[in-house]
Enzyme design. Structure first.
Site: not given
Length: 253
Positions: A93, A194, A224
């Site tokens: 991320s 996601d 995610h």
């Protein structure tokens, strides 16, 4: 403020190949520890730092900016570079966003990148109002625990601090402009489902990055935080194979 359980940074001194591991926004080393430990088990020197403002309370994160997070990532990289012949960077991320910025700044000093659902483009349209909204309310509901596997939590914040989110948005703009200069080998793991970072972010990365050694692998069973999800072993195995391909063998220990 005391650290949340599992939020401690992780360091392992191994062989001449280093791996820097970067966690995501509002998360902590907790979500990356299994990946870091797998790299350590392969004999690599590993650094998994705790980014400033993370691992305690979301209000602490609101007092920090992307420059603070990046300074910690850069310090971890420089420490590994002093003792290792090669350094690879793994990121999840926002950790992937920081990894890309590091690669742009360090050039050949970074031997390769393995990114999982990297945030390169802010999701949705709500971020457009951040410059104003961040002065009106300090936070919004959090984005943590996007994991398909039942009963798994990443230990992240339950609120999203808006001053910090606004700063992260500034970094996305910088990195988007830098992408053509990122030419290191890159392995991208992406979850089609996601709920935090949607597909356009991965597409933007694939379209603009300067890497010619570029591979995308889909994580069909994970959301995610895929490093704690059903496809975690796929990520771990794939990243080890990636590093092995680009380095001489190291001795486990």
């Amino acid at each position: 403020m005391p650290l949340l359980p599992g939020a401690e940074p992780y360091r392992h001194r191994g062989g001449p190949v280093g791996v820097l591991v970067c966690h995501g926004f509002t998360g902590s080393p907790f979500s990356m520890r299994p990946w870091a430990e797998r790299a350590a088990a392969e004999g690599y020197s590993v650094s998994l730092p705790l980014l400033p403002g993370h691992g305690t309370h979301w209000r602490d994160l609101n007092t920090t900016r992307w420059q603070d997070w990046y300074a910690t990532v850069e310090r971890g990289y420089l420490e590994l570079a002093e003792e290792c012949e090669q350094v690879f960077v793994f990121g999840l991320s926002m950790g992937g966003l920081l990894a890309l910025h590091l690669a742009a700044q360090q050039g050949a000093g970074v031997s390769g990148l393995v990114l999982v659902n990297p945030l390169v483009r802010m999701p949705g349209q709500s971020h457009v109002a951040l410059p104003v909204v961040r002065h009106l309310v300090p936070s919004l509901p959090g984005i943590s625990n996007d994991v398909a596997k039942p009963g798994v939590e990443e230990g992240g914040y339950t609120r999203t601090p808006l001053h910090a989110a606004w700063s992260m948005k500034q970094l996305t703009k910088i990195v988007q402009a830098e992408l053509p200069t990122v030419t290191q080998p890159l392995l991208l793991f992406r979850s089609p489902q996601d709920n935090v970072v949607p597909p356009p972010s991965g597409k933007l990365l694939m379209d603009r990055v300067g890497s010619t050694d570029l591979t995308e692998r889909l994580l069909e069973r994970s959301y995610h935080v895929a490093t704690l999800d059903y496809d975690a072993e796929t990520i771990f195995d794939g990243s080890v194979d990636f590093v092995r391909r680009l380095t001489v063998p190291v001795t486990k220990g």
